[in-house]
Scaffold this motif. Structure first.
Motif, PDB file in Angstrom:
ATOM      1  N   ALA A   1       0.830  -1.202   0.000  1.00 30.89           N
ATOM      2  CA  ALA A   1       0.000   0.000   0.000  1.00 30.89           C
ATOM      3  C   ALA A   1       0.871   1.260   0.000  1.00 30.89           C
ATOM      4  O   ALA A   1       0.581   2.237  -0.696  1.00 30.89           O
ATOM      5  N   GLY A   2       1.958   1.228   0.766  1.00 30.02           N
ATOM      6  CA  GLY A   2       2.869   2.374   0.808  1.00 30.02           C
ATOM      7  C   GLY A   2       3.529   2.644  -0.534  1.00 30.02           C
ATOM      8  O   GLY A   2       3.660   3.795  -0.964  1.00 30.02           O
ATOM      9  N   VAL A   3       3.953   1.592  -1.202  1.00 27.27           N
ATOM     10  CA  VAL A   3       4.568   1.743  -2.529  1.00 27.27           C
ATOM     11  C   VAL A   3       3.549   2.300  -3.522  1.00 27.27           C
ATOM     12  O   VAL A   3       3.850   3.218  -4.297  1.00 27.27           O
ATOM     13  N   LEU A   4       2.330   1.755  -3.498  1.00 30.33           N
ATOM     14  CA  LEU A   4       1.306   2.212  -4.437  1.00 30.33           C
ATOM     15  C   LEU A   4       0.922   3.668  -4.202  1.00 30.33           C
ATOM     16  O   LEU A   4       0.718   4.421  -5.155  1.00 30.33           O
ATOM     17  N   ILE A   5       0.815   4.079  -2.944  1.00 27.43           N
ATOM     18  CA  ILE A   5       0.450   5.472  -2.676  1.00 27.43           C
ATOM     19  C   ILE A   5       1.574   6.410  -3.113  1.00 27.43           C
ATOM     20  O   ILE A   5       1.321   7.515  -3.597  1.00 27.43           O
ATOM     21  N   SER A   6       2.819   5.966  -2.992  1.00 27.66           N
ATOM     22  CA  SER A   6       3.946   6.789  -3.468  1.00 27.66           C
ATOM     23  C   SER A   6       3.901   6.948  -4.983  1.00 27.66           C
ATOM     24  O   SER A   6       4.114   8.042  -5.513  1.00 27.66           O
ATOM     25  N   SER A  45      -5.249   4.039  -4.421  1.00 23.36           N
ATOM     26  CA  SER A  45      -4.012   4.312  -5.168  1.00 23.36           C
ATOM     27  C   SER A  45      -4.099   3.807  -6.599  1.00 23.36           C
ATOM     28  O   SER A  45      -3.703   4.503  -7.540  1.00 23.36           O
ATOM     29  N   LEU A  46      -4.609   2.599  -6.760  1.00 21.29           N
ATOM     30  CA  LEU A  46      -4.740   2.048  -8.116  1.00 21.29           C
ATOM     31  C   LEU A  46      -5.707   2.872  -8.958  1.00 21.29           C
ATOM     32  O   LEU A  46      -5.479   3.070 -10.157  1.00 21.29           O
ATOM     33  N   ALA A  47      -6.771   3.378  -8.342  1.00 24.50           N
ATOM     34  CA  ALA A  47      -7.710   4.238  -9.074  1.00 24.50           C
ATOM     35  C   ALA A  47      -7.034   5.535  -9.499  1.00 24.50           C
ATOM     36  O   ALA A  47      -7.227   6.014 -10.626  1.00 24.50           O
ATOM     37  N   VAL A  48      -6.222   6.109  -8.617  1.00 23.18           N
ATOM     38  CA  VAL A  48      -5.513   7.353  -8.954  1.00 23.18           C
ATOM     39  C   VAL A  48      -4.488   7.111 -10.056  1.00 23.18           C
ATOM     40  O   VAL A  48      -4.371   7.908 -10.994  1.00 23.18           O
ATOM     41  N   ILE A  49      -3.754   6.014  -9.977  1.00 27.29           N
ATOM     42  CA  ILE A  49      -2.758   5.701 -11.011  1.00 27.29           C
ATOM     43  C   ILE A  49      -3.446   5.506 -12.364  1.00 27.29           C
ATOM     44  O   ILE A  49      -3.016   6.076 -13.374  1.00 27.29           O
ATOM     45  N   THR A  91      -7.957  -3.594   6.681  1.00 31.09           N
ATOM     46  CA  THR A  91      -8.938  -2.684   6.103  1.00 31.09           C
ATOM     47  C   THR A  91      -8.252  -1.453   5.516  1.00 31.09           C
ATOM     48  O   THR A  91      -8.536  -1.054   4.386  1.00 31.09           O
ATOM     49  N   ALA A  92      -7.336  -0.872   6.282  1.00 30.06           N
ATOM     50  CA  ALA A  92      -6.620   0.315   5.803  1.00 30.06           C
ATOM     51  C   ALA A  92      -5.781  -0.011   4.579  1.00 30.06           C
ATOM     52  O   ALA A  92      -5.758   0.752   3.602  1.00 30.06           O
ATOM     53  N   SER A  93      -5.097  -1.146   4.610  1.00 33.00           N
ATOM     54  CA  SER A  93      -4.244  -1.531   3.478  1.00 33.00           C
ATOM     55  C   SER A  93      -5.043  -1.695   2.201  1.00 33.00           C
ATOM     56  O   SER A  93      -4.655  -1.185   1.144  1.00 33.00           O
ATOM     57  N   VAL A  94      -6.162  -2.398   2.296  1.00 36.63           N
ATOM     58  CA  VAL A  94      -6.984  -2.636   1.101  1.00 36.63           C
ATOM     59  C   VAL A  94      -7.571  -1.325   0.586  1.00 36.63           C
ATOM     60  O   VAL A  94      -7.587  -1.073  -0.622  1.00 36.63           O
ATOM     61  N   GLY A  95      -8.039  -0.470   1.487  1.00 41.04           N
ATOM     62  CA  GLY A  95      -8.580   0.822   1.067  1.00 41.04           C
ATOM     63  C   GLY A  95      -7.545   1.699   0.390  1.00 41.04           C
ATOM     64  O   GLY A  95      -7.801   2.317  -0.638  1.00 41.04           O
ATOM     65  N   ILE A  96      -6.343   1.730   0.960  1.00 41.74           N
ATOM     66  CA  ILE A  96      -5.256   2.530   0.378  1.00 41.74           C
ATOM     67  C   ILE A  96      -4.852   1.983  -0.985  1.00 41.74           C
ATOM     68  O   ILE A  96      -4.649   2.741  -1.936  1.00 41.74           O
ATOM     69  N   MET A  97      -4.752   0.669  -1.084  1.00 41.78           N
ATOM     70  CA  MET A  97      -4.375   0.073  -2.371  1.00 41.78           C
ATOM     71  C   MET A  97      -5.424   0.341  -3.441  1.00 41.78           C
ATOM     72  O   MET A  97      -5.075   0.694  -4.580  1.00 41.78           O
ATOM     73  N   ALA A  98      -6.694   0.218  -3.098  1.00 42.50           N
ATOM     74  CA  ALA A  98      -7.758   0.461  -4.083  1.00 42.50           C
ATOM     75  C   ALA A  98      -7.762   1.916  -4.531  1.00 42.50           C
ATOM     76  O   ALA A  98      -7.863   2.210  -5.731  1.00 42.50           O
TER      77      ALA A  98
END
Length: 96
Positions: A11-16, A73-77, A64-71
């Protein structure tokens, strides 16, 4: 516990990557700035919604936080990729 830490790391990598993509899209043109803000708003909303759905299944807070952040982030990318293609297609990018 190791699986949760792996999810947080991903999740951290994806948000970056999502933040870097948003900044890069904003540099392309004035329209890129406006559209990247809209894409970020959509990604945040989607991530929050998916995080809420995952939380309702009884998972841990970290998962929950990890899945939300990953989803989100992927939408933003994905949104930034679409905006960049649109800007290049309309030839509205800045030339330095």
């Amino acid at each position: 516990m190791g699986e949760v830490m792996l999810l947080l790391g991903i999740a951290g990598v994806l948000i970056s990557i999502a933040c870097a993509a948003t900044v890069g899209t904003g540099f392309i043109s004035a329209a890129g700035k406006a559209l990247s803000i809209a894409v970020a708003a959509i990604g945040i909303t989607l991530g929050t919604t998916i995080g809420t759905v995952v939380a309702s299944t009884g998972t841990t807070t970290m998962t929950t936080a990890s899945v939300g952040i990953m989803a989100g982030s992927l939408a933003v990318i994905a949104g930034n990729v679409a905006v960049r293609k649109l800007i290049k297609k309309t030839k509205a990018q800045r030339h330095f």
